[in-house]
Design a protein around this motif. Structure first.
Motif, PDB file in Angstrom:
ATOM      1  N   LEU A 126       3.664  -5.762  -3.509  1.00  0.00           N
ATOM      2  CA  LEU A 126       5.086  -5.277  -3.688  1.00  0.00           C
ATOM      3  C   LEU A 126       5.600  -5.072  -2.149  1.00  0.00           C
ATOM      4  O   LEU A 126       6.964  -5.089  -1.861  1.00  0.00           O
ATOM      5  CB  LEU A 126       5.078  -3.912  -4.412  1.00  0.00           C
ATOM      6  CG  LEU A 126       4.441  -4.114  -5.756  1.00  0.00           C
ATOM      7  CD1 LEU A 126       4.440  -2.457  -6.542  1.00  0.00           C
ATOM      8  CD2 LEU A 126       5.439  -5.257  -6.527  1.00  0.00           C
ATOM      9  N   ALA A 127       4.848  -4.645  -1.119  1.00  0.00           N
ATOM     10  CA  ALA A 127       5.475  -4.500   0.141  1.00  0.00           C
ATOM     11  C   ALA A 127       6.115  -5.574   0.661  1.00  0.00           C
ATOM     12  O   ALA A 127       6.913  -5.979   1.405  1.00  0.00           O
ATOM     13  CB  ALA A 127       4.212  -3.760   1.174  1.00  0.00           C
ATOM     14  N   GLN A 128       5.294  -6.840   0.485  1.00  0.00           N
ATOM     15  CA  GLN A 128       5.724  -8.079   0.725  1.00  0.00           C
ATOM     16  C   GLN A 128       6.777  -8.618   0.219  1.00  0.00           C
ATOM     17  O   GLN A 128       7.760  -9.081   1.043  1.00  0.00           O
ATOM     18  CB  GLN A 128       4.518  -8.948   0.653  1.00  0.00           C
ATOM     19  CG  GLN A 128       3.452  -9.250   1.419  1.00  0.00           C
ATOM     20  CD  GLN A 128       3.566  -9.697   2.915  1.00  0.00           C
ATOM     21  OE1 GLN A 128       4.605 -10.532   3.199  1.00  0.00           O
ATOM     22  NE2 GLN A 128       2.689  -9.482   3.678  1.00  0.00           N
ATOM     23  N   ALA A 129       7.075  -8.164  -1.166  1.00  0.00           N
ATOM     24  CA  ALA A 129       8.395  -8.357  -1.840  1.00  0.00           C
ATOM     25  C   ALA A 129       9.430  -7.525  -1.230  1.00  0.00           C
ATOM     26  O   ALA A 129      10.651  -8.091  -1.021  1.00  0.00           O
ATOM     27  CB  ALA A 129       8.081  -8.151  -3.350  1.00  0.00           C
ATOM     28  N   VAL A 162      12.929  -9.720  -2.187  1.00  0.00           N
ATOM     29  CA  VAL A 162      12.387 -10.290  -3.525  1.00  0.00           C
ATOM     30  C   VAL A 162      12.577  -9.095  -4.378  1.00  0.00           C
ATOM     31  O   VAL A 162      11.956  -8.033  -4.162  1.00  0.00           O
ATOM     32  CB  VAL A 162      11.068 -11.020  -3.502  1.00  0.00           C
ATOM     33  CG1 VAL A 162      10.741 -11.467  -5.047  1.00  0.00           C
ATOM     34  CG2 VAL A 162      10.967 -12.062  -2.588  1.00  0.00           C
ATOM     35  N   GLN A 163      13.216  -9.313  -5.396  1.00  0.00           N
ATOM     36  CA  GLN A 163      13.609  -8.469  -6.557  1.00  0.00           C
ATOM     37  C   GLN A 163      12.339  -7.955  -7.114  1.00  0.00           C
ATOM     38  O   GLN A 163      11.294  -8.719  -7.356  1.00  0.00           O
ATOM     39  CB  GLN A 163      14.459  -8.711  -7.570  1.00  0.00           C
ATOM     40  CG  GLN A 163      14.660  -7.579  -8.524  1.00  0.00           C
ATOM     41  CD  GLN A 163      15.670  -8.103  -9.446  1.00  0.00           C
ATOM     42  OE1 GLN A 163      16.270  -9.442  -9.673  1.00  0.00           O
ATOM     43  NE2 GLN A 163      16.041  -7.061 -10.658  1.00  0.00           N
ATOM     44  N   VAL A 164      12.056  -6.608  -7.240  1.00  0.00           N
ATOM     45  CA  VAL A 164      10.684  -5.991  -7.704  1.00  0.00           C
ATOM     46  C   VAL A 164      10.831  -5.453  -9.052  1.00  0.00           C
ATOM     47  O   VAL A 164      11.425  -4.233  -9.051  1.00  0.00           O
ATOM     48  CB  VAL A 164       9.861  -5.323  -6.891  1.00  0.00           C
ATOM     49  CG1 VAL A 164       8.634  -4.518  -7.371  1.00  0.00           C
ATOM     50  CG2 VAL A 164       9.678  -5.988  -5.328  1.00  0.00           C
ATOM     51  N   PRO A 165      10.854  -6.046 -10.314  1.00  0.00           N
ATOM     52  CA  PRO A 165      11.073  -5.499 -11.488  1.00  0.00           C
ATOM     53  C   PRO A 165       9.754  -4.555 -12.054  1.00  0.00           C
ATOM     54  O   PRO A 165       9.075  -4.776 -12.968  1.00  0.00           O
ATOM     55  CB  PRO A 165      11.357  -6.629 -12.527  1.00  0.00           C
ATOM     56  CG  PRO A 165      10.142  -7.691 -11.882  1.00  0.00           C
ATOM     57  CD  PRO A 165      10.206  -7.540 -10.300  1.00  0.00           C
ATOM     58  N   VAL A 166       9.503  -3.651 -11.512  1.00  0.00           N
ATOM     59  CA  VAL A 166       8.316  -2.740 -11.681  1.00  0.00           C
ATOM     60  C   VAL A 166       8.630  -1.419 -11.568  1.00  0.00           C
ATOM     61  O   VAL A 166       9.437  -0.766 -10.546  1.00  0.00           O
ATOM     62  CB  VAL A 166       7.313  -3.220 -10.662  1.00  0.00           C
ATOM     63  CG1 VAL A 166       7.355  -2.758  -9.194  1.00  0.00           C
ATOM     64  CG2 VAL A 166       5.772  -2.419 -11.261  1.00  0.00           C
ATOM     65  N   GLN A 167       8.059  -0.336 -12.064  1.00  0.00           N
ATOM     66  CA  GLN A 167       8.187   0.925 -12.134  1.00  0.00           C
ATOM     67  C   GLN A 167       7.252   1.525 -11.086  1.00  0.00           C
ATOM     68  O   GLN A 167       6.078   1.178 -10.953  1.00  0.00           O
ATOM     69  CB  GLN A 167       8.114   1.730 -13.400  1.00  0.00           C
ATOM     70  CG  GLN A 167       9.104   1.462 -14.393  1.00  0.00           C
ATOM     71  CD  GLN A 167      10.770   1.552 -13.962  1.00  0.00           C
ATOM     72  OE1 GLN A 167      10.749   2.681 -13.423  1.00  0.00           O
ATOM     73  NE2 GLN A 167      11.526   0.692 -14.262  1.00  0.00           N
ATOM     74  N   ALA A 168       7.313   2.779 -10.342  1.00  0.00           N
ATOM     75  CA  ALA A 168       6.706   3.071  -9.600  1.00  0.00           C
ATOM     76  C   ALA A 168       5.351   3.662  -9.955  1.00  0.00           C
ATOM     77  O   ALA A 168       4.435   3.654  -9.492  1.00  0.00           O
ATOM     78  CB  ALA A 168       6.959   4.318  -8.647  1.00  0.00           C
ATOM     79  N   ASP A 169       5.413   4.044 -11.574  1.00  0.00           N
ATOM     80  CA  ASP A 169       4.086   4.541 -11.998  1.00  0.00           C
ATOM     81  C   ASP A 169       3.090   3.726 -12.249  1.00  0.00           C
ATOM     82  O   ASP A 169       1.797   4.031 -12.319  1.00  0.00           O
ATOM     83  CB  ASP A 169       4.497   5.201 -13.242  1.00  0.00           C
ATOM     84  CG  ASP A 169       5.118   4.270 -14.239  1.00  0.00           C
ATOM     85  OD1 ASP A 169       5.323   3.145 -13.799  1.00  0.00           O
ATOM     86  OD2 ASP A 169       5.315   4.840 -15.449  1.00  0.00           O
ATOM     87  N   ILE A 170       3.433   2.195 -12.195  1.00  0.00           N
ATOM     88  CA  ILE A 170       2.320   1.174 -12.057  1.00  0.00           C
ATOM     89  C   ILE A 170       1.380   1.141 -11.124  1.00  0.00           C
ATOM     90  O   ILE A 170       0.204   1.302 -11.112  1.00  0.00           O
ATOM     91  CB  ILE A 170       2.973  -0.154 -12.359  1.00  0.00           C
ATOM     92  CG1 ILE A 170       3.612  -0.143 -13.556  1.00  0.00           C
ATOM     93  CG2 ILE A 170       2.066  -1.203 -12.414  1.00  0.00           C
ATOM     94  CD1 ILE A 170       4.376  -1.636 -13.955  1.00  0.00           C
ATOM     95  N   VAL A 171       2.213   1.258  -9.723  1.00  0.00           N
ATOM     96  CA  VAL A 171       1.470   1.540  -8.460  1.00  0.00           C
ATOM     97  C   VAL A 171       0.738   2.884  -8.556  1.00  0.00           C
ATOM     98  O   VAL A 171      -0.564   2.874  -8.177  1.00  0.00           O
ATOM     99  CB  VAL A 171       2.437   1.479  -7.228  1.00  0.00           C
ATOM    100  CG1 VAL A 171       1.516   1.746  -6.094  1.00  0.00           C
ATOM    101  CG2 VAL A 171       3.176   0.215  -7.359  1.00  0.00           C
ATOM    102  N   GLU A 172       1.273   3.913  -8.958  1.00  0.00           N
ATOM    103  CA  GLU A 172       0.574   5.182  -9.140  1.00  0.00           C
ATOM    104  C   GLU A 172      -0.843   5.191  -9.857  1.00  0.00           C
ATOM    105  O   GLU A 172      -1.830   5.580  -9.334  1.00  0.00           O
ATOM    106  CB  GLU A 172       1.401   6.277  -9.414  1.00  0.00           C
ATOM    107  CG  GLU A 172       0.735   7.743  -9.600  1.00  0.00           C
ATOM    108  CD  GLU A 172       1.627   8.782  -9.832  1.00  0.00           C
ATOM    109  OE1 GLU A 172       1.321   9.837 -10.359  1.00  0.00           O
ATOM    110  OE2 GLU A 172       2.879   8.416 -10.334  1.00  0.00           O
TER     111      GLU A 172
END
Length: 278
Positions: free
Chosen positions: A15-18, A23-33
């Motif tokens: 996600l940091a590379q995106a 690059v659009q990141v269609p992801v919620q922060a809770d996935i990373v958490e």
């Protein structure tokens, strides 16, 4: 592009590379958490019969893994596809000079190196020595207690991975250079095991080292052989690496591949820090 099914994933770096490459990141922060929380646990293997309460060396720490839902896998696939469409990922055939830290996707046949097999063995020794008042300069491998030897044999021959970086070689990539891939511990999906990182696969990662050919083209493999060992101890052991491997494998009655257990990676070669394997 097809849905990717990662067996290894450093989601935070992906996600940091995106973000860095817009690059659009269609992801919620809770996935990373969630993935960070899952990777924070420990997996231990206890071996019975080593004394009341468990004696020194009676428990071995393994790598952990984490799970992903189908929706999360779809999100990861979209991010990887977005990076490729943005033309920030190099592929074979290479159209430009390779530069350190560049993103690279390679496809090939993966196999774990004998350096990492030796590293697994040395990690078991390291975990054992942490719990006793003795160091490697004085230890006689034949003096290791039989129950501890049995534990080390079982873990070494097993499919599980101990918590150290792994070095795999990716063959048949289409590049002239040898390709090695560094896998940091506890980023595996579903199961952290040897059979998950051998065979046909694609690797997305960043170029960590470009090793030239010739007499000067070498990179020390101590990070994978002796991860976690004290600096001066590493220096001493690297000077007598083959003797250390031979002494430990003989004491444990194990076979060790001899073709590439070396203190150095010889160039020309590339080492890639894996972000995703699928």
């Amino acid at each position: 592009m097809a849905l990717k099914n990662p067996v290894y994933l450093d989601l935070e770096t992906l996600l940091a590379q995106a973000e860095y490459n817009d690059v659009q990141v269609p992801v919620q922060a809770d996935i990373v958490e969630k993935t960070v929380k899952q990777r924070s646990g420990k997996a231990n293997f206890g071996y019975g019969g080593l004394g009341a309460g468990g004696s020194a060396g009676s428990e071995v720490e393994f790598q952990t893994s984490y799970t992903m839902t189908p929706t999360e896998k779809a999100t990861v696939s979209k991010v990887i596809d977005g990076l490729i469409r943005a033309d920030v990922v190099s592929m074979v055939p290479v159209s430009k000079s390779l530069v350190k830290d560049d993103l690279f996707e390679l496809e090939g046949t993966a196999r774990i190196t004998a350096a990492s097999l030796a590293g697994k063995l040395f990690n078991l020794l390291f975990q054992y020595l942490k719990d006793i008042d003795q160091d490697i300069t004085n230890i006689q491998f034949t003096d290791i207690a039989p129950d501890i030897k049995q534990l080390m044999q079982k873990v070494y021959l097993g499919n599980e991975l101990v918590p150290i970086p792994l070095l795999i070689e990716l063959e048949n990539t289409g590049l002239e250079q040898k390709v090695f891939v560094n896998l940091r511990p506890s980023f595996f999906i579903e199961s952290a095991s040897l059979d998950r990182i051998e065979g046909e696969m694609r690797v997305l990662g960043t170029i960590r080292n470009l090793i030239d050919g010739g007499d000067e083209g070498y990179l020390s493999s101590e990070e994978w052989l002796l991860h976690g060992w004290e600096y001066l101890m590493k220096r001493m052991m690297m000077l007598n690496l083959n003797e250390q491997v031979e002494g430990l494998t003989a004491a444990l009655k194990l076979d060790m591949p001899e073709d590439d257990v070396h203190a150095w990676i010889k160039g020309p070669a590339i080492v890639i820090d894996a972000i995703a394997i699928y």
